[in-house]
Design a protein around this motif. Sequence first.
Motif, PDB file in Angstrom:
ATOM      1  N   LYS A 158       8.355  -3.987  -0.415  1.00 22.61           N
ATOM      2  CA  LYS A 158       8.268  -4.037  -1.880  1.00 22.61           C
ATOM      3  C   LYS A 158       8.071  -5.463  -2.358  1.00 22.61           C
ATOM      4  CE  LYS A 158      10.873  -3.209  -6.118  1.00 22.61           C
ATOM      5  NZ  LYS A 158      10.688  -4.601  -6.562  1.00 22.61           N
ATOM      6  N   ASP A 159       8.864  -6.390  -1.826  1.00 24.49           N
ATOM      7  CA  ASP A 159       8.798  -7.781  -2.279  1.00 24.49           C
ATOM      8  C   ASP A 159       7.472  -8.445  -1.908  1.00 24.49           C
ATOM      9  OD1 ASP A 159      11.338  -7.432  -3.255  1.00 24.49           O
ATOM     10  OD2 ASP A 159      12.336  -8.389  -1.550  1.00 24.49           O
ATOM     11  N   SER A 160       6.915  -8.072  -0.765  1.00 20.14           N
ATOM     12  CA  SER A 160       5.683  -8.714  -0.302  1.00 20.14           C
ATOM     13  C   SER A 160       4.428  -8.057  -0.848  1.00 20.14           C
ATOM     14  CB  SER A 160       5.636  -8.693   1.230  1.00 20.14           C
ATOM     15  OG  SER A 160       5.531  -7.366   1.712  1.00 20.14           O
ATOM     16  N   GLY A 161       4.539  -6.783  -1.272  1.00 19.78           N
ATOM     17  CA  GLY A 161       3.363  -6.076  -1.759  1.00 19.78           C
ATOM     18  C   GLY A 161       2.451  -5.569  -0.665  1.00 19.78           C
ATOM     19  N   LEU A 162       2.931  -5.571   0.576  1.00 19.85           N
ATOM     20  CA  LEU A 162       2.109  -5.090   1.684  1.00 19.85           C
ATOM     21  C   LEU A 162       1.905  -3.577   1.588  1.00 19.85           C
ATOM     22  CD1 LEU A 162       3.646  -7.092   4.677  1.00 19.85           C
ATOM     23  CD2 LEU A 162       1.434  -7.487   3.565  1.00 19.85           C
ATOM     24  N   ILE A 163       0.781  -3.119   2.146  1.00 18.26           N
ATOM     25  CA  ILE A 163       0.450  -1.696   2.151  1.00 18.26           C
ATOM     26  C   ILE A 163       0.985  -1.065   3.440  1.00 18.26           C
ATOM     27  CG2 ILE A 163      -1.426  -0.014   2.195  1.00 18.26           C
ATOM     28  CD1 ILE A 163      -3.067  -1.957   0.520  1.00 18.26           C
ATOM     29  N   TYR A 164       1.607   0.100   3.300  1.00 17.46           N
ATOM     30  CA  TYR A 164       2.177   0.823   4.442  1.00 17.46           C
ATOM     31  C   TYR A 164       1.446   2.153   4.593  1.00 17.46           C
ATOM     32  CZ  TYR A 164       5.561   3.396   7.284  1.00 17.46           C
ATOM     33  OH  TYR A 164       6.172   4.136   8.263  1.00 17.46           O
ATOM     34  N   SER A 165       1.142   2.535   5.812  1.00 18.97           N
ATOM     35  CA  SER A 165       0.510   3.823   6.076  1.00 18.97           C
ATOM     36  C   SER A 165       1.599   4.837   6.397  1.00 18.97           C
ATOM     37  CB  SER A 165      -0.478   3.708   7.251  1.00 18.97           C
ATOM     38  OG  SER A 165      -1.107   4.944   7.496  1.00 18.97           O
ATOM     39  N   GLY A 166       1.871   5.724   5.443  1.00 15.71           N
ATOM     40  CA  GLY A 166       2.961   6.672   5.586  1.00 15.71           C
ATOM     41  C   GLY A 166       2.468   8.086   5.860  1.00 15.71           C
ATOM     42  N   ARG A 167       3.221   8.822   6.643  1.00 14.98           N
ATOM     43  CA  ARG A 167       2.877  10.205   7.002  1.00 14.98           C
ATOM     44  C   ARG A 167       3.486  11.159   5.978  1.00 14.98           C
ATOM     45  NH1 ARG A 167       1.777  13.587  11.601  1.00 14.98           N
ATOM     46  NH2 ARG A 167       3.056  15.482  11.628  1.00 14.98           N
ATOM     47  N   VAL A 168       2.683  12.053   5.446  1.00 20.65           N
ATOM     48  CA  VAL A 168       3.161  13.049   4.489  1.00 20.65           C
ATOM     49  C   VAL A 168       3.890  14.147   5.258  1.00 20.65           C
ATOM     50  CG1 VAL A 168       2.530  14.693   2.699  1.00 20.65           C
ATOM     51  CG2 VAL A 168       1.253  12.547   2.927  1.00 20.65           C
TER      52      VAL A 168
END
Length: 380
Positions: free
Chosen positions: A92-102
């Motif tokens: 959250k703090d860094s703003g990085l994108i995460y690839s999450g599994r639905v």
Amino acid sequence: MPIFSATLGSISFLSASQSQSNLSPFKLTVKSPCQWHHYYHTTKVFVSGNTQIDQNPDTGLLQRPTPPSPDPQDVTRQARRSSDWKAAKAYKDSGLIYSGRVENFNSGGLLVRFFSILGFLPYPQLSPMHACKEPEKSIQEIARGLLYSNIPVKVILADEDKRKLIFSEKEAAWSKFSKQVNVGDIFEARVGYVEDYGAFVHLRFPDDLYRLTGLIHISEVSWDLIHDVRDILKAGDEVRVKVVGIDWGKSRINLSIKQLEEDPLLETLDKVIPQDGSADPDSTSSIDSGDIEPLPGLETILEELLQEEGIYDVRISRQGFEKRVVSQDLQLWLSNAPPINQRFTLLARAGRQVQEIHLTTSLDQDGIKKTLQRVLERVP
């Protein structure tokens, strides 16, 4: 037979006739007095049936036993979850994108896996590309189609104490695609939904996917006066829009439809009253300049202009009536037409009526603009 009762190292006798409610909660039964000394050193007292309390052989005091060691697997699992919450906050703090599994979905959104934690992605935070790609499907059908797939998301809330982990696919799309958008760009777009103050539309990128959403404010829908945006636009409409502003801090794109049309305020009167006399008599007309009555408030402005240094003559030359109303208020601007013999053209508009004013002056275009600004500041 008497009943023995143990109370913190002392022994008392109770008769069988005494109420059982008066018994001490720590009950000890001894077979015979001669066995007491040995039993004193080995006794274990049970409270409430199962909880064991040991008696110290030196002091005679009752004491709780050492609790059992925790399950190593539980300790490892808890440490991992705590570490994953720290990772979520770092994302959250860094703003990085995460690839999450639905993993699943419900009536409000998607359940997305973040390492050992399940987070929540509300439907309004989905990228517009899903609904635009399959507009005939409901949001639940779209969610079902996303099950067990990986989607790029940003962490927008990570609160370990409240066990809240919220994702946004829209924010991830903004980070990736907003840099491809510039003020002045023109996009094909689809109207997503309409509010009283404007319409939110989804921008189609070169890959034919609708990646980002922008707002067309009600003032940017048309040059005509609009009382309700829904009279002009509805969900699903395909439109062409121009990017007129980008707010990087708030991740917002401001769009316009009307600025893709020629601004009527920049038109010369020749477009309102064609010189070949072919004007539609129902929409435009020409009147002899001597019979033209100045628009309300214009006469005072013209008199003030004549008081300015460098202006020699100001007079209304023509007027016409447009098919549409741009504004009921008096508006005055300098025409883009080049000057002829030190004569510039001003245009005045109120409602459908437009008047052309010839201004003879020694000033250049910038000088006239400054003069007009001074005059308009003086005139109420």
